[in-house]
Design a protein around this motif. Structure first.
Motif, short mmCIF file in Angstrom:
data_model
loop_
_atom_site.label_atom_id
_atom_site.label_comp_id
_atom_site.label_asym_id
_atom_site.label_seq_id
_atom_site.Cartn_x
_atom_site.Cartn_y
_atom_site.Cartn_z
N PRO A 46 0.83 -1.03 0.10
CA PRO A 46 -0.02 -0.05 -0.06
C PRO A 46 1.01 1.22 -0.21
O PRO A 46 1.41 1.53 1.06
CB PRO A 46 -0.76 -0.18 1.24
CG PRO A 46 0.12 -0.65 2.33
CD PRO A 46 1.14 -1.63 1.51
N THR A 47 1.03 2.05 -1.05
CA THR A 47 1.62 3.05 -0.92
C THR A 47 0.78 4.33 -0.84
O THR A 47 1.28 5.35 -0.71
CB THR A 47 2.35 3.29 -2.38
OG1 THR A 47 1.43 3.64 -3.56
CG2 THR A 47 3.31 2.30 -2.78
N GLY B 24 -8.56 3.95 3.28
CA GLY B 24 -8.96 4.80 4.71
C GLY B 24 -7.82 5.39 5.13
O GLY B 24 -7.55 5.83 6.47
N SER B 25 -6.54 5.63 4.30
CA SER B 25 -5.37 6.31 4.86
C SER B 25 -4.65 7.24 3.66
O SER B 25 -3.85 6.84 2.96
CB SER B 25 -4.59 5.18 5.38
OG SER B 25 -3.26 5.87 5.92
N PRO B 26 -5.24 8.35 3.76
CA PRO B 26 -4.84 9.10 2.44
C PRO B 26 -3.70 9.89 2.78
O PRO B 26 -3.42 10.89 1.90
CB PRO B 26 -6.02 10.10 2.28
CG PRO B 26 -6.78 10.20 3.65
CD PRO B 26 -6.63 8.91 4.18
N GLY B 27 -2.86 9.69 3.87
CA GLY B 27 -1.97 10.43 4.19
C GLY B 27 -1.13 10.00 5.63
O GLY B 27 -1.91 9.64 6.35
N TYR B 28 -0.03 10.06 5.60
CA TYR B 28 0.62 9.97 6.74
C TYR B 28 2.15 10.52 6.60
O TYR B 28 2.78 10.74 5.44
CB TYR B 28 0.67 8.20 7.19
CG TYR B 28 1.38 7.35 6.23
CD1 TYR B 28 2.73 7.24 6.46
CD2 TYR B 28 0.95 7.16 4.92
CE1 TYR B 28 3.69 6.49 5.42
CE2 TYR B 28 1.73 6.37 4.00
CZ TYR B 28 3.00 5.85 4.21
OH TYR B 28 3.61 5.30 3.37
N SER B 29 2.86 10.45 7.89
CA SER B 29 4.21 10.73 7.89
C SER B 29 4.83 9.77 8.86
O SER B 29 4.20 9.02 9.76
CB SER B 29 4.59 12.16 8.31
OG SER B 29 4.15 12.22 9.77
N TYR B 30 6.14 9.53 8.52
CA TYR B 30 6.77 8.13 9.33
C TYR B 30 8.32 8.47 9.14
O TYR B 30 8.70 9.10 8.27
CB TYR B 30 6.40 6.83 8.46
CG TYR B 30 6.31 5.67 9.62
CD1 TYR B 30 5.48 5.61 10.61
CD2 TYR B 30 7.28 4.69 9.20
CE1 TYR B 30 5.73 4.38 11.44
CE2 TYR B 30 7.25 3.55 10.16
CZ TYR B 30 6.47 3.44 11.29
OH TYR B 30 6.55 2.33 12.03
N HIS C 35 9.62 10.58 5.85
CA HIS C 35 8.79 10.61 4.58
C HIS C 35 7.44 11.01 4.87
O HIS C 35 6.86 10.82 6.10
CB HIS C 35 8.84 9.47 3.64
CG HIS C 35 8.49 8.20 4.39
ND1 HIS C 35 8.86 7.50 5.32
CD2 HIS C 35 7.38 7.61 3.93
CE1 HIS C 35 8.32 6.40 5.52
NE2 HIS C 35 7.10 6.42 4.93
N VAL C 36 6.85 11.67 4.01
CA VAL C 36 5.51 11.90 4.03
C VAL C 36 4.64 11.71 2.70
O VAL C 36 5.28 11.89 1.49
CB VAL C 36 5.11 13.74 4.25
CG1 VAL C 36 3.87 13.95 4.29
CG2 VAL C 36 5.75 14.12 5.40
N VAL C 37 3.55 10.99 2.88
CA VAL C 37 2.79 10.55 1.78
C VAL C 37 1.26 11.17 2.01
O VAL C 37 0.68 11.25 2.89
CB VAL C 37 2.52 8.90 1.65
CG1 VAL C 37 1.63 8.72 0.77
CG2 VAL C 37 3.84 8.29 1.83
N ALA D 57 -9.34 13.99 7.09
CA ALA D 57 -10.30 15.27 6.68
C ALA D 57 -10.00 15.90 5.35
O ALA D 57 -11.05 16.25 4.68
CB ALA D 57 -10.44 16.30 7.68
N THR D 58 -8.83 15.76 4.87
CA THR D 58 -8.44 16.48 3.71
C THR D 58 -7.74 15.85 2.58
O THR D 58 -7.63 16.34 1.35
CB THR D 58 -7.66 18.10 4.18
OG1 THR D 58 -6.63 17.35 4.51
CG2 THR D 58 -8.49 18.80 5.03
N GLY D 59 -7.01 14.91 3.11
CA GLY D 59 -6.11 14.36 2.28
C GLY D 59 -4.44 14.90 2.16
O GLY D 59 -3.75 14.27 1.54
N TRP D 60 -4.35 15.74 3.02
CA TRP D 60 -3.06 16.46 3.47
C TRP D 60 -2.85 16.23 4.70
O TRP D 60 -3.53 16.48 5.60
CB TRP D 60 -3.24 17.75 2.92
CG TRP D 60 -3.56 17.88 1.36
CD1 TRP D 60 -4.83 18.38 0.83
CD2 TRP D 60 -2.84 18.05 0.43
NE1 TRP D 60 -4.94 18.31 -0.58
CE2 TRP D 60 -3.46 17.96 -0.84
CE3 TRP D 60 -1.42 17.41 0.07
CZ2 TRP D 60 -2.98 17.97 -2.33
CZ3 TRP D 60 -0.99 17.55 -1.06
CH2 TRP D 60 -1.48 17.77 -2.28
N ILE D 61 -1.38 16.22 4.75
CA ILE D 61 -0.95 16.33 6.20
C ILE D 61 -0.83 17.89 6.60
O ILE D 61 -0.11 18.49 5.97
CB ILE D 61 0.31 15.60 6.46
CG1 ILE D 61 0.32 14.04 6.17
CG2 ILE D 61 1.12 15.69 7.63
CD1 ILE D 61 -0.58 13.28 6.91
#
Length: 98
Positions: free
Chosen positions: A7-8, A29-35, A41-43, A93-97
């Motif tokens: 899952p990218t 159900g996960s349109p963005g994350y940072s790790y 990295h941020v997706v 909420a937005t798809g953005w971090i």
């Protein structure tokens, strides 16, 4: 001739020089994350919609259609916020971090 992966979290199709097709359907159900592992990295998908792909074999080769489906992402963002995860709440909420 077809490689499915994930899952990218970013919906994408890439055709290799040898003709194979790589398809990543996105995320439901996960349109963005940072790790921070293996490096920071941020997706960000840029949309809160659930995403999936339909792949079909035609006489001309593989055909890919990406679908974006609205769902109650605000309720999920509220739940994430209630659990103390403001970053994930923003992504939901937005798809953005933020």
């Amino acid at each position: 001739s077809l490689i499915l992966c994930g899952p990218t979290h970013i919906a994408r199709a890439v055709r290799l020089r040898d003709g194979r097709l790589i398809v990543n359907p996105g995320s439901v159900g996960s349109p963005g994350y940072s790790y921070n592992v293996p490096h920071p990295h941020v997706v960000q998908a840029g949309t809160p919609d659930a995403r999936y792909a339909i792949v079909e074999l035609t006489p001309a080769g593989w055909n890919v259609s990406f679908r974006h489906v609205p769902y109650d992402h605000r309720a999920m963002a509220t739940l994430a916020r209630a659990n103390g995860d403001t970053e994930f709440a923003s992504a939901l909420a937005t798809g953005w971090i933020r």
